[in-house]
Write a protein that holds these residues in place. Sequence first.
Motif, PDB file in Angstrom:
ATOM      1  N   LEU A 134       0.804  -1.217   0.000  1.00  0.00           N
ATOM      2  CA  LEU A 134       0.000   0.000   0.000  1.00  0.00           C
ATOM      3  C   LEU A 134       0.838   1.269   0.000  1.00  0.00           C
ATOM      4  O   LEU A 134       0.511   2.246  -0.673  1.00  0.00           O
ATOM      5  CB  LEU A 134      -0.921  -0.012   1.235  1.00  0.00           C
ATOM      6  CG  LEU A 134      -1.992   1.069   1.281  1.00  0.00           C
ATOM      7  CD1 LEU A 134      -2.957   0.927   0.106  1.00  0.00           C
ATOM      8  CD2 LEU A 134      -2.752   1.007   2.599  1.00  0.00           C
ATOM      9  N   ALA A 135       1.928   1.286   0.751  1.00  0.00           N
ATOM     10  CA  ALA A 135       2.742   2.499   0.869  1.00  0.00           C
ATOM     11  C   ALA A 135       3.885   2.557  -0.128  1.00  0.00           C
ATOM     12  O   ALA A 135       4.770   3.417  -0.018  1.00  0.00           O
ATOM     13  CB  ALA A 135       3.292   2.606   2.297  1.00  0.00           C
ATOM     14  N   CYS A 163     -10.342   3.341  11.305  1.00  0.00           N
ATOM     15  CA  CYS A 163      -9.983   2.538  12.477  1.00  0.00           C
ATOM     16  C   CYS A 163      -8.701   1.759  12.227  1.00  0.00           C
ATOM     17  O   CYS A 163      -7.799   1.727  13.079  1.00  0.00           O
ATOM     18  CB  CYS A 163     -11.132   1.584  12.815  1.00  0.00           C
ATOM     19  SG  CYS A 163     -10.807   0.505  14.212  1.00  0.00           S
ATOM     20  N   LEU A 164      -8.598   1.154  11.063  1.00  0.00           N
ATOM     21  CA  LEU A 164      -7.409   0.382  10.703  1.00  0.00           C
ATOM     22  C   LEU A 164      -6.163   1.269  10.703  1.00  0.00           C
ATOM     23  O   LEU A 164      -5.145   0.936  11.325  1.00  0.00           O
ATOM     24  CB  LEU A 164      -7.605  -0.249   9.322  1.00  0.00           C
ATOM     25  CG  LEU A 164      -6.379  -0.869   8.665  1.00  0.00           C
ATOM     26  CD1 LEU A 164      -5.926  -2.094   9.434  1.00  0.00           C
ATOM     27  CD2 LEU A 164      -6.678  -1.226   7.209  1.00  0.00           C
ATOM     28  N   MET A 165      -6.243   2.398  10.006  1.00  0.00           N
ATOM     29  CA  MET A 165      -5.085   3.280   9.894  1.00  0.00           C
ATOM     30  C   MET A 165      -4.677   3.858  11.244  1.00  0.00           C
ATOM     31  O   MET A 165      -3.491   3.942  11.562  1.00  0.00           O
ATOM     32  CB  MET A 165      -5.386   4.421   8.911  1.00  0.00           C
ATOM     33  CG  MET A 165      -5.574   3.976   7.475  1.00  0.00           C
ATOM     34  SD  MET A 165      -4.096   3.153   6.822  1.00  0.00           S
ATOM     35  CE  MET A 165      -4.611   2.842   5.133  1.00  0.00           C
ATOM     36  N   ARG A 166      -5.637   4.239  12.057  1.00  0.00           N
ATOM     37  CA  ARG A 166      -5.308   4.835  13.354  1.00  0.00           C
ATOM     38  C   ARG A 166      -4.585   3.835  14.258  1.00  0.00           C
ATOM     39  O   ARG A 166      -3.686   4.217  15.013  1.00  0.00           O
ATOM     40  CB  ARG A 166      -6.577   5.356  14.033  1.00  0.00           C
ATOM     41  CG  ARG A 166      -7.113   6.640  13.421  1.00  0.00           C
ATOM     42  CD  ARG A 166      -8.157   7.298  14.305  1.00  0.00           C
ATOM     43  NE  ARG A 166      -8.693   8.499  13.697  1.00  0.00           N
ATOM     44  CZ  ARG A 166      -8.107   9.696  13.739  1.00  0.00           C
ATOM     45  NH1 ARG A 166      -6.940   9.827  14.355  1.00  0.00           N
ATOM     46  NH2 ARG A 166      -8.674  10.742  13.182  1.00  0.00           N
ATOM     47  N   ASN A 167      -4.967   2.578  14.204  1.00  0.00           N
ATOM     48  CA  ASN A 167      -4.313   1.567  15.035  1.00  0.00           C
ATOM     49  C   ASN A 167      -2.877   1.320  14.583  1.00  0.00           C
ATOM     50  O   ASN A 167      -1.962   1.195  15.399  1.00  0.00           O
ATOM     51  CB  ASN A 167      -5.120   0.273  15.021  1.00  0.00           C
ATOM     52  CG  ASN A 167      -6.262   0.294  16.020  1.00  0.00           C
ATOM     53  OD1 ASN A 167      -6.077   0.000  17.195  1.00  0.00           O
ATOM     54  ND2 ASN A 167      -7.440   0.668  15.559  1.00  0.00           N
ATOM     55  N   VAL A 168      -2.665   1.251  13.269  1.00  0.00           N
ATOM     56  CA  VAL A 168      -1.311   1.044  12.746  1.00  0.00           C
ATOM     57  C   VAL A 168      -0.447   2.272  13.018  1.00  0.00           C
ATOM     58  O   VAL A 168       0.732   2.159  13.382  1.00  0.00           O
ATOM     59  CB  VAL A 168      -1.353   0.726  11.240  1.00  0.00           C
ATOM     60  CG1 VAL A 168       0.055   0.636  10.664  1.00  0.00           C
ATOM     61  CG2 VAL A 168      -2.096  -0.584  10.996  1.00  0.00           C
ATOM     62  N   MET A 169      -1.023   3.459  12.873  1.00  0.00           N
ATOM     63  CA  MET A 169      -0.274   4.690  13.138  1.00  0.00           C
ATOM     64  C   MET A 169       0.084   4.803  14.621  1.00  0.00           C
ATOM     65  O   MET A 169       1.190   5.233  14.975  1.00  0.00           O
ATOM     66  CB  MET A 169      -1.094   5.904  12.691  1.00  0.00           C
ATOM     67  CG  MET A 169      -1.268   6.000  11.178  1.00  0.00           C
ATOM     68  SD  MET A 169      -2.484   7.236  10.680  1.00  0.00           S
ATOM     69  CE  MET A 169      -1.574   8.749  10.999  1.00  0.00           C
ATOM     70  N   CYS A 205       2.598   6.248   8.846  1.00  0.00           N
ATOM     71  CA  CYS A 205       2.314   7.640   9.202  1.00  0.00           C
ATOM     72  C   CYS A 205       2.755   8.568   8.079  1.00  0.00           C
ATOM     73  O   CYS A 205       2.047   9.527   7.728  1.00  0.00           O
ATOM     74  CB  CYS A 205       3.037   8.015  10.500  1.00  0.00           C
ATOM     75  SG  CYS A 205       2.360   7.250  11.991  1.00  0.00           S
ATOM     76  N   ASN A 206       3.922   8.280   7.491  1.00  0.00           N
ATOM     77  CA  ASN A 206       4.410   9.077   6.351  1.00  0.00           C
ATOM     78  C   ASN A 206       3.493   8.940   5.150  1.00  0.00           C
ATOM     79  O   ASN A 206       3.213   9.922   4.442  1.00  0.00           O
ATOM     80  CB  ASN A 206       5.818   8.642   5.966  1.00  0.00           C
ATOM     81  CG  ASN A 206       6.888   9.084   6.947  1.00  0.00           C
ATOM     82  OD1 ASN A 206       8.055   8.745   6.810  1.00  0.00           O
ATOM     83  ND2 ASN A 206       6.507   9.844   7.970  1.00  0.00           N
ATOM     84  N   TYR A 207       3.023   7.723   4.913  1.00  0.00           N
ATOM     85  CA  TYR A 207       2.115   7.470   3.786  1.00  0.00           C
ATOM     86  C   TYR A 207       0.812   8.262   3.948  1.00  0.00           C
ATOM     87  O   TYR A 207       0.340   8.909   2.993  1.00  0.00           O
ATOM     88  CB  TYR A 207       1.827   5.977   3.702  1.00  0.00           C
ATOM     89  CG  TYR A 207       0.686   5.592   2.786  1.00  0.00           C
ATOM     90  CD1 TYR A 207       0.828   5.636   1.400  1.00  0.00           C
ATOM     91  CD2 TYR A 207      -0.541   5.172   3.313  1.00  0.00           C
ATOM     92  CE1 TYR A 207      -0.225   5.286   0.564  1.00  0.00           C
ATOM     93  CE2 TYR A 207      -1.587   4.814   2.486  1.00  0.00           C
ATOM     94  CZ  TYR A 207      -1.432   4.877   1.113  1.00  0.00           C
ATOM     95  OH  TYR A 207      -2.478   4.529   0.297  1.00  0.00           O
ATOM     96  N   SER A 266      10.785  12.150  10.737  1.00  0.00           N
ATOM     97  CA  SER A 266      11.409  12.051   9.404  1.00  0.00           C
ATOM     98  C   SER A 266      10.326  11.764   8.389  1.00  0.00           C
ATOM     99  O   SER A 266       9.172  11.485   8.739  1.00  0.00           O
ATOM    100  CB  SER A 266      12.477  10.955   9.385  1.00  0.00           C
ATOM    101  OG  SER A 266      11.892   9.712   9.734  1.00  0.00           O
ATOM    102  N   PHE A 267      10.725  11.814   7.121  1.00  0.00           N
ATOM    103  CA  PHE A 267       9.759  11.621   6.031  1.00  0.00           C
ATOM    104  C   PHE A 267      10.395  10.731   4.978  1.00  0.00           C
ATOM    105  O   PHE A 267      11.381  11.112   4.333  1.00  0.00           O
ATOM    106  CB  PHE A 267       9.384  12.989   5.441  1.00  0.00           C
ATOM    107  CG  PHE A 267       8.194  12.940   4.522  1.00  0.00           C
ATOM    108  CD1 PHE A 267       6.999  12.374   4.924  1.00  0.00           C
ATOM    109  CD2 PHE A 267       8.262  13.494   3.260  1.00  0.00           C
ATOM    110  CE1 PHE A 267       5.891  12.339   4.089  1.00  0.00           C
ATOM    111  CE2 PHE A 267       7.172  13.479   2.406  1.00  0.00           C
ATOM    112  CZ  PHE A 267       5.974  12.898   2.838  1.00  0.00           C
ATOM    113  N   CYS A 268       9.843   9.517   4.814  1.00  0.00           N
ATOM    114  CA  CYS A 268      10.487   8.556   3.917  1.00  0.00           C
ATOM    115  C   CYS A 268      10.216   8.837   2.434  1.00  0.00           C
ATOM    116  O   CYS A 268      10.800   8.197   1.576  1.00  0.00           O
ATOM    117  CB  CYS A 268      10.042   7.134   4.260  1.00  0.00           C
ATOM    118  SG  CYS A 268       8.299   6.792   4.018  1.00  0.00           S
ATOM    119  N   TYR A 269       9.328   9.801   2.136  1.00  0.00           N
ATOM    120  CA  TYR A 269       9.052  10.151   0.745  1.00  0.00           C
ATOM    121  C   TYR A 269       9.730  11.458   0.347  1.00  0.00           C
ATOM    122  O   TYR A 269       9.320  12.111  -0.612  1.00  0.00           O
ATOM    123  CB  TYR A 269       7.536  10.275   0.521  1.00  0.00           C
ATOM    124  CG  TYR A 269       6.779   9.007   0.780  1.00  0.00           C
ATOM    125  CD1 TYR A 269       6.796   7.952  -0.126  1.00  0.00           C
ATOM    126  CD2 TYR A 269       6.032   8.861   1.950  1.00  0.00           C
ATOM    127  CE1 TYR A 269       6.104   6.775   0.123  1.00  0.00           C
ATOM    128  CE2 TYR A 269       5.336   7.693   2.204  1.00  0.00           C
ATOM    129  CZ  TYR A 269       5.376   6.664   1.292  1.00  0.00           C
ATOM    130  OH  TYR A 269       4.673   5.498   1.551  1.00  0.00           O
TER     131      TYR A 269
END
Length: 265
Positions: free
Chosen positions: A154-155, A189-195, A209-211, A259-262
Amino acid sequence: MKKDIQDYILRTPWLRKAIELDLIMLENQLPYFIFTELFDFILKKQPENQGNMNIPPYLSKHWKESESHDFFIRITCEFFIDYYRNGKATIKKPGEVELQQLNEIKHFTDLVRQFMCPDSGYPPDPHVKIKCLYTAKQLDRAGVNFVPSDDHSLADIHRTKVTYNCFCIGWKYLKLKVPKLKVEDDTECLMRNVMALEQCLYPCEAHICNYISLLDQLINTAEDVELLVEKDVVQNFLGSNDAVANLFNKICDQIAETSFCYGTL
């Protein structure tokens, strides 16, 4: 086939989905090694002469511990297959390197994060900070072509420069290859838990989080969402483009990123 599945949860789509999401909630996590040890305990307690007890072959006590762990991570991945490249790819036979990486997960939320993280790694640059970027609509007007991708995590976002020659005149435009994002009722909900997991355990490798921050920059208004939907980069199951825009404009609130991976992207 679905009708051949005897387990009530697995053959009831809405119930399976509800439990699937519940198992991703960060506050519900148990260390992954507890499940593998329980699985090993079950294997060791199987009788020598199974006879007609209808015990599946994968629960044989003759299995080596490493084989049982490989099997357990495979069935775990199969249960969460919807989050592996949007369910497009199979992970029934992952390679040795991938198996080793997956066996090192901390829990189910960490597994789903692994599915989402970019394949290429994108090492974050601590010197590159998030800055105000252009929106999807602005980039489209400038000649950036958004292209959907099915075969990446996804990212995992890539860009390529394309040279087009016509009547002896050549010009370049940018192609941005973006994995499809399905925005549903449970996406936030999914994104908030992973973040939240990344904020606690991976503050210097906060790929998701960067994505989400990148999407927040691309999406400001419903018009930006409309463009990404037209390009088949976003699949909107919320119904309203405004709802998707509001989701990404607020989901990064209170998220600290070092930091920002992109950055080079």
